[in-house]
Design an enzyme around this catalytic site. Structure first.
Site, PDB file in Angstrom:
ATOM      1  N   ILE A  66     103.036 -53.713  71.494  1.00 42.38           N
ATOM      2  CA  ILE A  66     101.831 -53.602  70.670  1.00 42.38           C
ATOM      3  C   ILE A  66     102.110 -52.443  69.720  1.00 42.38           C
ATOM      4  O   ILE A  66     102.541 -51.372  70.139  1.00 42.38           O
ATOM      5  CB  ILE A  66     100.564 -53.355  71.531  1.00 42.38           C
ATOM      6  CG1 ILE A  66      99.294 -53.307  70.648  1.00 42.38           C
ATOM      7  CG2 ILE A  66     100.677 -52.089  72.368  1.00 42.38           C
ATOM      8  CD1 ILE A  66      97.996 -53.233  71.454  1.00 42.38           C
ATOM      9  N   SER A  67     101.928 -52.679  68.421  1.00 43.96           N
ATOM     10  CA  SER A  67     102.304 -51.666  67.431  1.00 43.96           C
ATOM     11  C   SER A  67     101.478 -50.396  67.585  1.00 43.96           C
ATOM     12  O   SER A  67     100.330 -50.414  68.037  1.00 43.96           O
ATOM     13  CB  SER A  67     102.120 -52.217  66.007  1.00 43.96           C
ATOM     14  OG  SER A  67     103.079 -53.203  65.733  1.00 43.96           O
ATOM     15  N   GLN A  68     102.070 -49.297  67.161  1.00 40.90           N
ATOM     16  CA  GLN A  68     101.375 -48.010  67.087  1.00 40.90           C
ATOM     17  C   GLN A  68     100.135 -48.189  66.195  1.00 40.90           C
ATOM     18  O   GLN A  68     100.205 -48.834  65.138  1.00 40.90           O
ATOM     19  CB  GLN A  68     102.334 -47.007  66.462  1.00 40.90           C
ATOM     20  CG  GLN A  68     101.810 -45.610  66.288  1.00 40.90           C
ATOM     21  CD  GLN A  68     102.828 -44.723  65.562  1.00 40.90           C
ATOM     22  OE1 GLN A  68     103.939 -45.159  65.266  1.00 40.90           O
ATOM     23  NE2 GLN A  68     102.445 -43.513  65.270  1.00 40.90           N
TER      24      GLN A  68
END
Length: 218
Positions: A66-68
């Site tokens: 899950i992206s930053q």
């Protein structure tokens, strides 16, 4: 069976995250409001509940993350989302980025090449809240020609080059946000498609993404 709760503590942590994103240069209040409204901990395993609002990427399985939150906010801000924009997303992943776009009123078509991650979309907790997200299992490099053209395209993996089929599926005046280059870091590009089919590129900060791969992985 996991019980999903969005407590006052979670909401407080979200507000702190939004304040951090603002301090890091995110200025689009619609983006910040969407992130403030979405319980990021719902998109992660319960083991991450205490740290879900740190500005970090976390594993979601199948070698994906899950992206930053800063990356999500940055890409979304560059897209300049308007209500009812038709958006193609390459790399569904955790569905968090899709949800931010849907929360802002976009109609999202999102492609995932990892079958196990795609199968998880069937249990997506916000399916009724975001009927404006459509899920597809496929090869991101091919896009979705049947649903084209799109107002916006967002790629959430590091691409070795700009996929020509995705440019073709962009409307004149449309924008694509894509991290490009091989290696550990990619330069974030915003590509605007001109009326004559040519493109205009703008380069922004460097980021680190998992690689954009071809084909489907069953």
């Amino acid at each position: 069976m996991r019980v999903f709760e969005d407590t006052y503590r979670h909401k407080g942590l979200r507000k702190k995250l939004v304040d951090l994103l603002r301090s890091k240069g995110i200025t689009d209040e619609k983006v910040l409001t969407a992130i403030n409204n979405i319980p990021r901990h719902f998109f992660l395993d319960s083991a991450f509940d205490e740290i879900a609002y740190e500005d970090k990427a976390f594993p979601i399985g199948e070698g994906q993350t899950i992206s930053q939150p800063y990356t999500v906010a940055y890409q979304t801000q560059l897209l300049q989302i308007k209500p009812f924009d038709k958006v193609l997303e390459i790399g569904t992943g955790s569905i968090y980025q899709s949800s931010v776009l849907a929360e802002m009123g976009a109609n999202v078509c999102t492609i995932e090449r990892q079958k196990k991650l795609y199968d998880k979309t069937k249990q997506f907790i916000f399916k009724s809240k975001y009927p404006n997200i459509k899920f597809f299992y496929g090869d991101g490099y091919e896009g979705l020609p049947t649903y084209a053209p799109f107002d916006k395209v967002i790629i959430t993996a590091g691409a070795p080059f700009i996929p020509p089929k995705l440019i073709q599926q962009l409307k004149p005046g449309g924008k694509m946000v894509i991290p490009v280059d091989e290696g550990h870091h990619q330069r974030m590009l915003r590509i605007t498609k001109n009326a004559d089919g040519s493109t205009y590129e703008e380069a922004f900060e460097n980021f680190s993404f998992v690689p954009m791969l071809t084909g489907k992985n069953g």
